[in-house]
Structures are given as structure tokens and as C-alpha cells.
Write a protein that holds these residues in place. Structure first.
Motif, PDB file in Angstrom:
ATOM      1  N   LEU A  22       7.693   5.556  -9.823  1.00 47.07           N
ATOM      2  CA  LEU A  22       6.752   5.776  -8.720  1.00 47.07           C
ATOM      3  C   LEU A  22       7.483   6.242  -7.464  1.00 47.07           C
ATOM      4  O   LEU A  22       7.021   7.169  -6.784  1.00 47.07           O
ATOM      5  CB  LEU A  22       5.973   4.491  -8.406  1.00 47.07           C
ATOM      6  N   PHE A  64       1.220   9.862 -10.600  1.00 49.74           N
ATOM      7  CA  PHE A  64       1.349   8.555  -9.952  1.00 49.74           C
ATOM      8  C   PHE A  64       0.452   7.528 -10.637  1.00 49.74           C
ATOM      9  O   PHE A  64       0.881   6.427 -10.977  1.00 49.74           O
ATOM     10  CB  PHE A  64       1.008   8.659  -8.465  1.00 49.74           C
ATOM     11  N   LEU A  68       1.156   4.018 -12.389  1.00 48.18           N
ATOM     12  CA  LEU A  68       0.568   2.858 -11.717  1.00 48.18           C
ATOM     13  C   LEU A  68      -0.163   1.949 -12.698  1.00 48.18           C
ATOM     14  O   LEU A  68      -0.184   0.727 -12.532  1.00 48.18           O
ATOM     15  CB  LEU A  68      -0.394   3.317 -10.616  1.00 48.18           C
ATOM     16  N   LEU A 173       1.832   0.611  -3.661  1.00 44.72           N
ATOM     17  CA  LEU A 173       3.236   1.008  -3.810  1.00 44.72           C
ATOM     18  C   LEU A 173       4.148   0.122  -2.955  1.00 44.72           C
ATOM     19  O   LEU A 173       5.232  -0.275  -3.404  1.00 44.72           O
ATOM     20  CB  LEU A 173       3.421   2.474  -3.409  1.00 44.72           C
TER      21      LEU A 173
END
Length: 180
Positions: A22, A64, A68, A173
Motif C-alpha cells: 500500500l 489500492f 486493502l 492507511l
């Protein structure tokens, strides 16, 4: 003192491996370049409305979100499954408390209202996250897809929700970075 099991070690390594992915993503690169998530509305009451949004590109979002999912789904390194590792009696209490605090902060944030009403319905950040993830990016949950498509039909809701979604990803994040 008991040692971490191979499964616990693998879980922690996988968490850090996916966190690193990430951090190296184009989505994060967008933020590192100092760019902001923006949505602008121009127009006059009763007249034409123009909107524009400034966000990472769709491929950056897709990459992403794909990673995730390791943290929010029932994967070995998800926050929920990692809680089992951090709850082991040989994990120092201070570290356990820090993990629990970070996880609670994320859950509280996701369960809080996003200050967005759509058709009179207040939306939580978790609702927005899951609708985007499971109604657009990953899987195609029929109900979430219908909700997502309805949101995207409205030009103003579309922009506001995309910016909110990007902000939710960024906050998540930050928690992942703290735990990693």
C-alpha cells in the motif's frame, strides 16, 4: 515465556508485506506528491451546475483497494484476525493496548457519520467504504452495486462521495501504517 506460533509470525509478516505494498502504491504516490482530494461545484441556483473532482486515477484506486481487502476482509492479516495474535498472553500488555487502541480508532472512525446525507439517509464511513469496495471495485454484491450506481447518477453526490471514499482510504492507511 511462550513464543509466537508460525501462524502468528506469518500473519504479522503478511500484514507488513501488504502494508508495504500500500505504501508503495500510486494512490499513496499521489498523496506524497502533495496532491489533495478535491471536489468543486460551479453554477447558479436554478441554472446549470458544473462539477469537477481531482483524485488519483481509477487504476490507482483499483490497485489500492485490491490490497486493502487483506485488512478488512476475513484474511489472515485482517485487523480482526490480527487481534487474535495481539491478544496472546506473551504479547506485552503495552503493545496489546496500542494495537487495540488503533483498531478501535479505525472502527470508531468507520462507524461514525460521514456528514453526508443521500436521499435523506445519513451515511457512515463504513457504509461508504463497503459500498465502494463491494459494489464497484471488488465483487459485485448486487445490493451494494445498486446503491453505488444510484450514488453515481447524482453529479454532486458522485463527487462528494468519491472524495469521502478517498479520505476514508487515507485514514485507514494511516492506521495500517501505525500498526505496521
Amino acid at each position: 515465556m511462550t513464543r509466537l506460533s508460525k501462524a502468528d509470525i506469518d500473519r504479522l509478516k503478511l500484514f507488513n508485506e501488504k502494508a508495504k505494498r500500500l505504501f508503495e502504491s500510486r494512490f499513496v504516490g499521489y498523496i506524497r506528491e502533495g496532491k489533495r482530494f478535491k471536489f468543486k461545484i460551479r453554477g447558479e441556483i436554478g441554472g446549470n451546475v458544473e462539477t469537477s473532482k481531482t483524485l488519483p486515477d481509477q487504476d490507482a484506486f483499483y490497485a489500492f483497494v485490491l490490497t486493502l481487502r487483506f485488512f478488512i476482509q476475513d484474511e489472515r492479516c485482517s485487523f480482526r484476525n490480527l487481534a487474535g495474535t495481539y491478544s496472546k498472553p506473551f504479547i506485552p500488555m503495552e503493545i496489546r493496548k496500542e494495537y487495540d487502541k488503533a483498531r478501535k480508532e479505525l472502527n470508531d472512525y468507520l462507524d461514525s457519520p460521514a456528514n453526508i446525507n443521500f436521499c435523506g439517509e445519513p451515511l457512515s464511513r463504513r457504509n461508504i467504504l463497503y459500498t465502494f469496495v463491494y459494489g464497484n471495485f471488488a465483487h459485485a454484491n448486487r445490493k451494494k452495486k445498486e446503491v453505488f450506481d444510484k450514488w453515481m447518477e447524482n453529479q454532486i453526490a458522485n463527487g462528494i462521495l468519491w472524495v469521502e471514499f478517498a479520505s476514508i482510504l487515507f485514514f485507514t492507511l494511516q492506521i495500517i501504517q501505525y500498526v505496521a
